[in-house]
Design a protein around this motif. Sequence first.
Motif, mmCIF file in Angstrom:
data_model
loop_
_atom_site.group_PDB
_atom_site.id
_atom_site.type_symbol
_atom_site.label_atom_id
_atom_site.label_comp_id
_atom_site.label_asym_id
_atom_site.label_seq_id
_atom_site.Cartn_x
_atom_site.Cartn_y
_atom_site.Cartn_z
ATOM 1 N N SER A 19 33.496 20.950 -57.265
ATOM 2 C CA SER A 19 33.152 19.532 -57.760
ATOM 3 C C SER A 19 32.302 18.958 -56.571
ATOM 4 O O SER A 19 31.819 17.673 -56.946
ATOM 5 C CB SER A 19 34.462 18.775 -57.721
ATOM 6 N N GLY A 20 31.755 19.517 -55.665
ATOM 7 C CA GLY A 20 30.786 18.938 -54.684
ATOM 8 C C GLY A 20 31.230 18.116 -53.595
ATOM 9 O O GLY A 20 30.855 17.432 -52.749
ATOM 10 N N PHE A 21 32.926 18.337 -53.326
ATOM 11 C CA PHE A 21 33.041 17.466 -52.287
ATOM 12 C C PHE A 21 33.120 18.264 -51.027
ATOM 13 O O PHE A 21 33.401 19.679 -50.940
ATOM 14 C CB PHE A 21 34.764 17.359 -52.412
ATOM 15 N N LEU A 22 32.642 17.886 -49.850
ATOM 16 C CA LEU A 22 32.670 18.493 -48.472
ATOM 17 C C LEU A 22 33.883 18.134 -47.789
ATOM 18 O O LEU A 22 33.758 16.738 -47.581
ATOM 19 C CB LEU A 22 31.530 18.346 -47.873
ATOM 20 N N GLU A 23 34.600 18.690 -46.918
ATOM 21 C CA GLU A 23 35.788 18.274 -46.262
ATOM 22 C C GLU A 23 35.715 18.739 -44.922
ATOM 23 O O GLU A 23 35.257 20.167 -44.617
ATOM 24 C CB GLU A 23 37.157 18.590 -47.152
ATOM 25 N N TYR A 24 36.317 18.247 -43.932
ATOM 26 C CA TYR A 24 36.464 18.780 -42.647
ATOM 27 C C TYR A 24 37.963 18.564 -42.661
ATOM 28 O O TYR A 24 38.532 17.699 -42.881
ATOM 29 C CB TYR A 24 35.879 17.699 -41.609
ATOM 30 N N TRP A 25 38.620 19.794 -41.680
ATOM 31 C CA TRP A 25 40.162 19.893 -41.725
ATOM 32 C C TRP A 25 40.372 20.740 -40.644
ATOM 33 O O TRP A 25 39.374 21.743 -40.225
ATOM 34 C CB TRP A 25 40.628 20.107 -43.208
ATOM 35 N N GLN A 26 41.659 20.866 -39.992
ATOM 36 C CA GLN A 26 41.949 21.665 -39.007
ATOM 37 C C GLN A 26 42.622 22.883 -39.601
ATOM 38 O O GLN A 26 43.494 22.555 -40.684
ATOM 39 C CB GLN A 26 42.892 20.887 -38.290
#
Length: 171
Positions: A19-26
């Motif tokens: 869907s085009g979401f960029l996410e940062y996560w641990q």
Amino acid sequence: MTVVQYADLYDTVISADVSGFLEYWQPTEPFETPTVPGMWSFKSSTDLYEFKKSRSTPTSLTISPDQSHFVTFSISDRHIRVFNLLSGKMIKKIDESLQAIQEMQQAGTAVYRVDDMEFGRRLAIEREIEEDEVACKSMNAIWDESGNFILYPTLLGIKGNLHLRQCLLEI
């Protein structure tokens, strides 16, 4: 998810979904947004919504060797986007869309002029590639080992951009 990359320097995963979401996560429980000194605190202060706004999906994401930046390639709009990893801000967007290249070819402003017959043949091949899901997934933008160059495919061949500090110069 369409692409996932890990920045071990920050123990952070960057992922993009269809869907085009960029996410940062641990990468460890509870899989929350990383708390790294100097990293953005509010996603609204970043350009990570760029793909959602442009209704495109990154087909590749590559982190620079020094892990200060990452580059994305999106086959749907054929844009190469360079982001600062810590700030999440987009530094550069390069338009390599078939329409843009075709307009430059017709106007005579293209850096590399190709014979009209050859250009038409290449354009037809690129349109076929866009319809081939496997071929599209193999198209990406990458950093060289030094982290100074970004390399990516175009209708005219492989292009490179020289990355100097926060400025990109097309070569």
